[in-house]
Motif scaffolding. Structure first.
Motif, PDB file in Angstrom:
ATOM      1  N   ALA A 221       0.925  -1.281  -0.015  1.00 58.81           N
ATOM      2  CA  ALA A 221      -0.185   0.088  -0.075  1.00 58.81           C
ATOM      3  C   ALA A 221       0.939   1.473   0.031  1.00 58.81           C
ATOM      4  O   ALA A 221       0.423   2.218  -0.659  1.00 58.81           O
ATOM      5  CB  ALA A 221      -0.981   0.062   1.146  1.00 58.81           C
ATOM      6  N   LEU A 222       2.169   1.113   0.626  1.00 57.31           N
ATOM      7  CA  LEU A 222       3.019   2.322   0.565  1.00 57.31           C
ATOM      8  C   LEU A 222       3.717   2.435  -0.709  1.00 57.31           C
ATOM      9  O   LEU A 222       4.797   3.179  -0.658  1.00 57.31           O
ATOM     10  CB  LEU A 222       3.926   2.167   2.050  1.00 57.31           C
ATOM     11  N   GLY A 223       3.660   1.414  -1.638  1.00 53.78           N
ATOM     12  CA  GLY A 223       4.281   1.620  -2.914  1.00 53.78           C
ATOM     13  C   GLY A 223       5.370   0.898  -3.065  1.00 53.78           C
ATOM     14  O   GLY A 223       6.110   0.787  -4.104  1.00 53.78           O
ATOM     15  N   ALA A 224       5.627  -0.511  -2.422  1.00 55.20           N
ATOM     16  CA  ALA A 224       6.726  -1.350  -2.567  1.00 55.20           C
ATOM     17  C   ALA A 224       6.535  -1.796  -3.781  1.00 55.20           C
ATOM     18  O   ALA A 224       5.597  -2.441  -3.899  1.00 55.20           O
ATOM     19  CB  ALA A 224       7.054  -2.192  -1.363  1.00 55.20           C
ATOM     20  N   GLU A 225       7.797  -2.020  -4.818  1.00 57.82           N
ATOM     21  CA  GLU A 225       7.464  -2.712  -6.083  1.00 57.82           C
ATOM     22  C   GLU A 225       7.568  -4.169  -5.748  1.00 57.82           C
ATOM     23  O   GLU A 225       6.949  -5.013  -6.483  1.00 57.82           O
ATOM     24  CB  GLU A 225       8.470  -2.462  -7.001  1.00 57.82           C
ATOM     25  N   ARG A 226       8.605  -4.718  -4.704  1.00 52.36           N
ATOM     26  CA  ARG A 226       8.814  -5.881  -4.553  1.00 52.36           C
ATOM     27  C   ARG A 226       8.575  -6.010  -2.937  1.00 52.36           C
ATOM     28  O   ARG A 226       9.100  -5.442  -2.307  1.00 52.36           O
ATOM     29  CB  ARG A 226      10.007  -6.469  -5.046  1.00 52.36           C
ATOM     30  N   VAL A 227       8.116  -7.372  -2.423  1.00 51.16           N
ATOM     31  CA  VAL A 227       8.040  -7.630  -0.908  1.00 51.16           C
ATOM     32  C   VAL A 227       8.764  -8.854  -0.740  1.00 51.16           C
ATOM     33  O   VAL A 227       8.355  -9.930  -1.336  1.00 51.16           O
ATOM     34  CB  VAL A 227       6.532  -7.446  -0.563  1.00 51.16           C
ATOM     35  N   VAL A 228       9.767  -8.678   0.078  1.00 48.02           N
ATOM     36  CA  VAL A 228      10.325  -9.985   0.480  1.00 48.02           C
ATOM     37  C   VAL A 228      10.225 -10.250   2.151  1.00 48.02           C
ATOM     38  O   VAL A 228      10.412  -9.150   2.879  1.00 48.02           O
ATOM     39  CB  VAL A 228      11.947  -9.931   0.170  1.00 48.02           C
ATOM     40  N   LEU A 229       9.722 -11.163   2.515  1.00 49.41           N
ATOM     41  CA  LEU A 229       9.651 -11.805   3.925  1.00 49.41           C
ATOM     42  C   LEU A 229      10.966 -12.430   4.534  1.00 49.41           C
ATOM     43  O   LEU A 229      11.054 -13.487   3.907  1.00 49.41           O
ATOM     44  CB  LEU A 229       8.253 -12.448   4.181  1.00 49.41           C
ATOM     45  N   ALA A 230      11.587 -11.882   5.478  1.00 50.80           N
ATOM     46  CA  ALA A 230      12.749 -12.355   5.980  1.00 50.80           C
ATOM     47  C   ALA A 230      12.499 -12.962   7.435  1.00 50.80           C
ATOM     48  O   ALA A 230      12.385 -11.763   8.087  1.00 50.80           O
ATOM     49  CB  ALA A 230      13.931 -11.704   5.504  1.00 50.80           C
ATOM     50  N   VAL A 231      12.460 -14.224   7.861  1.00 49.96           N
ATOM     51  CA  VAL A 231      12.740 -14.436   9.241  1.00 49.96           C
ATOM     52  C   VAL A 231      13.545 -15.621   9.597  1.00 49.96           C
ATOM     53  O   VAL A 231      13.825 -16.290   8.491  1.00 49.96           O
ATOM     54  CB  VAL A 231      11.260 -14.895   9.571  1.00 49.96           C
ATOM     55  N   PRO A 232      14.190 -15.686  10.712  1.00 53.43           N
ATOM     56  CA  PRO A 232      15.100 -16.743  11.179  1.00 53.43           C
ATOM     57  C   PRO A 232      14.319 -18.015  11.230  1.00 53.43           C
ATOM     58  O   PRO A 232      14.869 -19.135  10.946  1.00 53.43           O
ATOM     59  CB  PRO A 232      15.696 -16.317  12.445  1.00 53.43           C
ATOM     60  N   VAL A 233      13.096 -18.059  11.686  1.00 57.44           N
ATOM     61  CA  VAL A 233      12.352 -19.288  11.968  1.00 57.44           C
ATOM     62  C   VAL A 233      10.962 -19.368  11.671  1.00 57.44           C
ATOM     63  O   VAL A 233      10.265 -18.213  12.023  1.00 57.44           O
ATOM     64  CB  VAL A 233      12.781 -19.734  13.399  1.00 57.44           C
ATOM     65  N   GLY A 234      10.302 -20.432  11.325  1.00 58.35           N
ATOM     66  CA  GLY A 234       8.821 -20.588  11.003  1.00 58.35           C
ATOM     67  C   GLY A 234       8.514 -21.754  10.783  1.00 58.35           C
ATOM     68  O   GLY A 234       9.291 -22.548  10.185  1.00 58.35           O
ATOM     69  N   PRO A 235       7.141 -22.202  10.922  1.00 57.30           N
ATOM     70  CA  PRO A 235       6.706 -23.439  10.300  1.00 57.30           C
ATOM     71  C   PRO A 235       6.485 -23.704   9.141  1.00 57.30           C
ATOM     72  O   PRO A 235       6.141 -22.777   8.460  1.00 57.30           O
ATOM     73  CB  PRO A 235       5.229 -23.456  11.291  1.00 57.30           C
ATOM     74  N   LYS A 236       6.906 -24.824   8.560  1.00 52.68           N
ATOM     75  CA  LYS A 236       7.204 -25.024   7.216  1.00 52.68           C
ATOM     76  C   LYS A 236       5.791 -24.867   6.635  1.00 52.68           C
ATOM     77  O   LYS A 236       5.737 -24.220   5.183  1.00 52.68           O
ATOM     78  CB  LYS A 236       7.347 -26.401   6.811  1.00 52.68           C
ATOM     79  N   ASP A 237       4.514 -25.230   6.893  1.00 48.50           N
ATOM     80  CA  ASP A 237       3.202 -24.868   6.183  1.00 48.50           C
ATOM     81  C   ASP A 237       3.050 -23.372   6.002  1.00 48.50           C
ATOM     82  O   ASP A 237       2.481 -23.037   4.866  1.00 48.50           O
ATOM     83  CB  ASP A 237       2.201 -25.678   6.698  1.00 48.50           C
ATOM     84  N   THR A 238       3.396 -22.642   6.987  1.00 55.45           N
ATOM     85  CA  THR A 238       3.139 -21.013   7.058  1.00 55.45           C
ATOM     86  C   THR A 238       3.879 -20.758   5.802  1.00 55.45           C
ATOM     87  O   THR A 238       3.576 -19.723   4.897  1.00 55.45           O
ATOM     88  CB  THR A 238       3.255 -20.377   8.399  1.00 55.45           C
ATOM     89  N   VAL A 239       5.321 -21.037   5.958  1.00 51.54           N
ATOM     90  CA  VAL A 239       6.407 -20.217   5.134  1.00 51.54           C
ATOM     91  C   VAL A 239       6.049 -20.488   3.888  1.00 51.54           C
ATOM     92  O   VAL A 239       6.112 -19.908   2.745  1.00 51.54           O
ATOM     93  CB  VAL A 239       7.698 -20.727   5.442  1.00 51.54           C
ATOM     94  N   GLY A 240       5.436 -21.741   3.576  1.00 48.97           N
ATOM     95  CA  GLY A 240       5.194 -22.447   2.048  1.00 48.97           C
ATOM     96  C   GLY A 240       4.072 -21.941   1.361  1.00 48.97           C
ATOM     97  O   GLY A 240       3.987 -21.975   0.275  1.00 48.97           O
ATOM     98  N   ASP A 241       3.097 -21.169   2.385  1.00 52.51           N
ATOM     99  CA  ASP A 241       1.812 -20.479   1.679  1.00 52.51           C
ATOM    100  C   ASP A 241       1.627 -19.140   2.131  1.00 52.51           C
ATOM    101  O   ASP A 241       1.024 -18.843   3.158  1.00 52.51           O
ATOM    102  CB  ASP A 241       0.773 -21.563   2.117  1.00 52.51           C
ATOM    103  N   PHE A 242       2.562 -18.220   1.366  1.00 53.88           N
ATOM    104  CA  PHE A 242       2.644 -16.789   1.791  1.00 53.88           C
ATOM    105  C   PHE A 242       2.363 -15.811   0.501  1.00 53.88           C
ATOM    106  O   PHE A 242       3.183 -15.419   0.116  1.00 53.88           O
ATOM    107  CB  PHE A 242       3.908 -16.629   2.421  1.00 53.88           C
TER     108      PHE A 242
END
Length: 431
Positions: free
Chosen positions: A148-169
């Motif tokens: 909404a603030l105009g980003a052309e590309r969005v990358v989510l970066a986290v050290p840890v997360g559940p596989k099913d959540t990370v794989g469906d984003f």
């Protein structure tokens, strides 16, 4: 199971997986509060601006840690229909939770934006960083806010997360996650230190990041250092733990009697200083055999000479012309002040925690470095000794009393207060 020492270490590891994003078109956005120390390390490594996207989790009323959604700036909201359905939350209950969380969100946004204008995201790559994700609700909102603030590309970066959540984003163009353990349960399980990040630490990290580009530009390609070191001093070799960012001042820790470089209190303070962009050197001024000799433990002259020698080693072998400060605890504070009193010490600031500056009373008038004395309000004898010592100091100095704290600052919140006071003192005087 991969466990990170703390958020700073997680940020440094995460940054190594993001080096391809280094460049002028990248902005790093931390999710307050816990995501900001991680994001700070990423921003430093990518030489990118650091900002925040403020989001608030909508917790199920009878189980607030379970997210049924989240809200963010600009009125953005994401709901988890599965959690809502299973928990039976009504529209009225949802509205009450949302109203409460939006009030908190607006206050936090106002506090941050009063001192830090938002980064322009138009046409940029927004790297959204948190300390981990579970359901992903807050991260989903953050991704939508960035778009909404105009980003052309969005990358989510986290050290840890559940596989099913990370794989469906679908809200992100790319997700970078270092580890996806199963079973997952909770983000905090994957950190040795998952202590709370305070609002003022968030503000301080944003300030440190904003000041960083001009300070680091001459050496921006220098690699940060994190290593255990062996330091030859006066015929003995002592051990130290060195954290050295690409640029910036360094604080050398002198521990008190009966303690060591592994002191959990000093390490807690060091983490706060590191998160503010400062280097740290925690070291043992005595060899293991000397630690057993009471005479050596209380020989302030010996400790001070070792501290000065370690400082010379630091400057010649690692830190170059960086500014150096001393953090001393108990008898270590006396050694720090003794060493700082040397005419050519070049020490830029001293902080004493529960210190015994009276043990260096004859040297205090020669200290030129700005000095902060921190004492517990319930540590009555040491408090009087510090008041007397302060009267001998001719340098800029201040005595801070932490209410209800005893000598070791073991009471809830008291060590955090020490760390914040030390951080502010060093960042003011080691610039």
């Amino acid at each position: 199971m991969h466990v990170f020492k703390d958020r700073s270490e997680a940020g440094r590891e995460l940054a190594r997986a993001l080096t391809r994003l280094r460049g002028p078109g990248t902005v790093v956005l931390g999710l307050p509060r816990g995501g900001v120390p991680v994001a700070f390390e990423v921003a430093v490594a990518l030489d990118a601006p650091l900002d925040v996207i403020v989001v608030r989790k909508l917790g199920v009323p009878f189980q607030p840690e379970l997210a049924m959604g989240a809200v963010g700036e600009n009125g953005v909201r994401v709901l988890d229909d599965r959690v809502r359905s299973l928990s039976g939350v009504t529209e009225r209950e949802l509205a009450l939770v949302e109203a409460r969380e939006r009030e908190v969100l607006e206050k936090r946004v106002a506090q941050i934006r009063a001192v830090r204008a938002p980064e322009d995201l138009h046409g940029k790559t927004a790297v959204i960083v948190d300390d981990g994700i579970a359901t992903g609700s807050t991260a989903r909102v953050a991704c939508r806010v960035a778009r909404a603030l105009g980003a052309e590309r969005v990358v989510l970066a986290v050290p840890v997360g559940p596989k099913d959540t990370v794989g469906d984003f679908p809200e992100a163009d790319e997700v970078v996650c270092l580890t996806t353990p199963s079973p997952f349960r909770a983000v905090g399980r994957f950190y040795s230190d998952f202590s709370a990040t305070e609002d003022d630490e968030v503000l301080h990290l944003l300030g440190a990041a904003a000041r960083r580009p001009a300070a680091v530009s001459p050496q921006k390609d220098a690699a940060p250092v994190h290593e255990d070191v062996l330091i030859p001093l006066d015929g003995v070799t002592v051990q130290g733990s060195l954290h050295l960012p690409a640029t910036g001042g360094v604080v050398v820790f002198a521990h008190g009697s009966g303690s060591s470089r592994h002191s959990p209190r000093n390490r807690a303070v060091a983490r706060v200083l590191q998160n503010a962009g400062l280097g740290t050197l925690l070291l043992d001024l005595l060899s293991p055999d000397e630690e057993l000799e009471r005479r050596a433990v209380f020989d302030i002259g010996l400790l001070a000479s070792r501290l000065m020698a370690a400082t010379d080693w630091l400057r010649s072998e690692r830190a170059g012309s960086r500014t150096v400060g001393y953090f001393g605890a108990s008898t270590g504070a006396a050694a720090a002040l003794w060493a700082a009193a040397e005419p050519d010490s070049g020490i830029s600031a001293v902080v004493s925690r529960g210190g015994r500056p009276d043990l260096a009373i004859g040297r205090l008038g020669d200290v030129q470095a700005p000095t902060l004395l921190i004492v517990g309000g319930a540590d009555h004898q040491v408090l009087e000794l510090n008041r007397e010592a302060a009267r001998h100091l001719r340098c800029p100095h201040r005595l801070e009393v932490v209410p209800r704290a005893t000598h070791l600052f073991e009471e809830p919140g008291t060590l955090d207060a020490v760390a914040r006071l030390a951080r502010d003192w060093f960042t003011d005087h080691l610039a």
